[in-house]
Design an enzyme around this catalytic site. Sequence first.
Site, PDB file in Angstrom:
ATOM      1  N   LYS A   6       0.852  -1.198   0.000  1.00 50.84           N
ATOM      2  CA  LYS A   6       0.000   0.000   0.000  1.00 50.84           C
ATOM      3  C   LYS A   6       0.879   1.236   0.000  1.00 50.84           C
ATOM      4  CE  LYS A   6      -0.758   1.093   4.904  1.00 50.84           C
ATOM      5  NZ  LYS A   6       0.140   2.274   4.944  1.00 50.84           N
ATOM      6  N   PRO A  88       9.809  -4.221  -0.137  1.00 49.12           N
ATOM      7  CA  PRO A  88      10.986  -3.980   0.716  1.00 49.12           C
ATOM      8  C   PRO A  88      10.600  -3.747   2.174  1.00 49.12           C
ATOM      9  CG  PRO A  88      11.074  -2.642  -1.281  1.00 49.12           C
ATOM     10  CD  PRO A  88       9.701  -3.234  -1.223  1.00 49.12           C
ATOM     11  N   GLY A  90      10.701  -2.167   5.797  1.00 49.24           N
ATOM     12  CA  GLY A  90      11.100  -0.844   6.253  1.00 49.24           C
ATOM     13  C   GLY A  90      10.967   0.227   5.200  1.00 49.24           C
ATOM     14  N   GLY A  92       7.911   1.548   4.212  1.00 51.64           N
ATOM     15  CA  GLY A  92       6.679   2.319   4.347  1.00 51.64           C
ATOM     16  C   GLY A  92       5.556   1.834   3.461  1.00 51.64           C
ATOM     17  N   GLY A  94       3.931  -1.225   3.991  1.00 51.92           N
ATOM     18  CA  GLY A  94       3.007  -2.087   4.728  1.00 51.92           C
ATOM     19  C   GLY A  94       3.123  -3.567   4.448  1.00 51.92           C
ATOM     20  N   GLY A  95       4.271  -4.024   3.953  1.00 50.38           N
ATOM     21  CA  GLY A  95       4.397  -5.434   3.580  1.00 50.38           C
ATOM     22  C   GLY A  95       4.155  -6.395   4.724  1.00 50.38           C
ATOM     23  N   GLY A  96       4.729  -6.107   5.897  1.00 44.38           N
ATOM     24  CA  GLY A  96       4.542  -6.995   7.044  1.00 44.38           C
ATOM     25  C   GLY A  96       3.095  -7.073   7.484  1.00 44.38           C
ATOM     26  N   SER A  97       2.405  -5.939   7.473  1.00 44.56           N
ATOM     27  CA  SER A  97       0.984  -5.917   7.836  1.00 44.56           C
ATOM     28  C   SER A  97       0.152  -6.680   6.817  1.00 44.56           C
ATOM     29  CB  SER A  97       0.484  -4.472   7.932  1.00 44.56           C
ATOM     30  OG  SER A  97       1.130  -3.787   8.980  1.00 44.56           O
ATOM     31  N   ASP A 128      -2.024  -1.222  10.864  1.00 42.03           N
ATOM     32  CA  ASP A 128      -2.364  -1.251   9.440  1.00 42.03           C
ATOM     33  C   ASP A 128      -3.023  -2.556   9.001  1.00 42.03           C
ATOM     34  OD1 ASP A 128      -1.401   1.265   9.043  1.00 42.03           O
ATOM     35  OD2 ASP A 128       0.444   0.666   8.027  1.00 42.03           O
TER      36      ASP A 128
END
Length: 277
Positions: A6, A88, A90, A92, A94-97, A128
């Site tokens: 996102k 990537p 860190g 910004g 939202g990949g982990g979320s 998120d």
Amino acid sequence: MKCPAKINLYLAVDKRRSDGFHNISSVFQTIDLFDELILTPGVSETYFKCNTDISWNQENTLHKALTEVERQTGRKIKIGMELKKRIPPGGGLGGGSSDAASLLRFFAQIFEIEPERLIEMASMVGSDVPFFLRGGTAIASGRGEILSYPGDVTGYSVDLSFPEVEVLTVLAYRLIDERDFFPGIDERGAEQYYKALKARDSLGIKNLSLNSFQNPIFSCFAEIKEHYSKSSSEKPNAVVTMMTGSGSTIFSLFQGRIGKYRFISSEELNRVWYSTG
């Protein structure tokens, strides 16, 4: 399962609340850049594999999501997880979320978890995460968990520039706290920005564009500011060039399919999210 990135098209951050969090006002938008999460139920022991250096511990959002499902269902779950990272860390985006939300969606199907309860579980995993249960376009408030869906925006695309630096969200908030950099939240700002997007009002988008993190992050990370300057000069036909979220990714917004990654709606996401092999 496809886990979309996102961008924060608009992001205003208010001062720290008494509980340590910050209120935000933001426009969230999913794009067609995806992590891929491959799940293998029925294994003898839970395992986690990843193509990047991500540890399996309590800071891992998939670990948090699995722990929350076990807590809510009272079951000990054994599942194999292979994560192919393309978003990537860190950055910004939202990949982990997004990864965590996809895992929660899977277990919601398995255990027939009702939507309202699923949203509550997602909020426990991260601010998120509830957004990624649906995706598309949303206006966010609170700490990001209060969402409204006024209708998906389509017909835009973005180019992304990834500086070789990771910005931890906790550091980004500390920077704006230390610098007392709070332009204040105009409760109408995100809604006005959304309306400008829908109207294809390029001048309105430029005038309304805001990311409270951008200047504090630029003052601390020269390489991110350099990526911003380079993207701005190389893409003069972009509607706007900005940093997304707490950084470090820079995005350039275009009308039409000029950019590499297009806006993706919640309806389209629902079609491509889950498949069995």
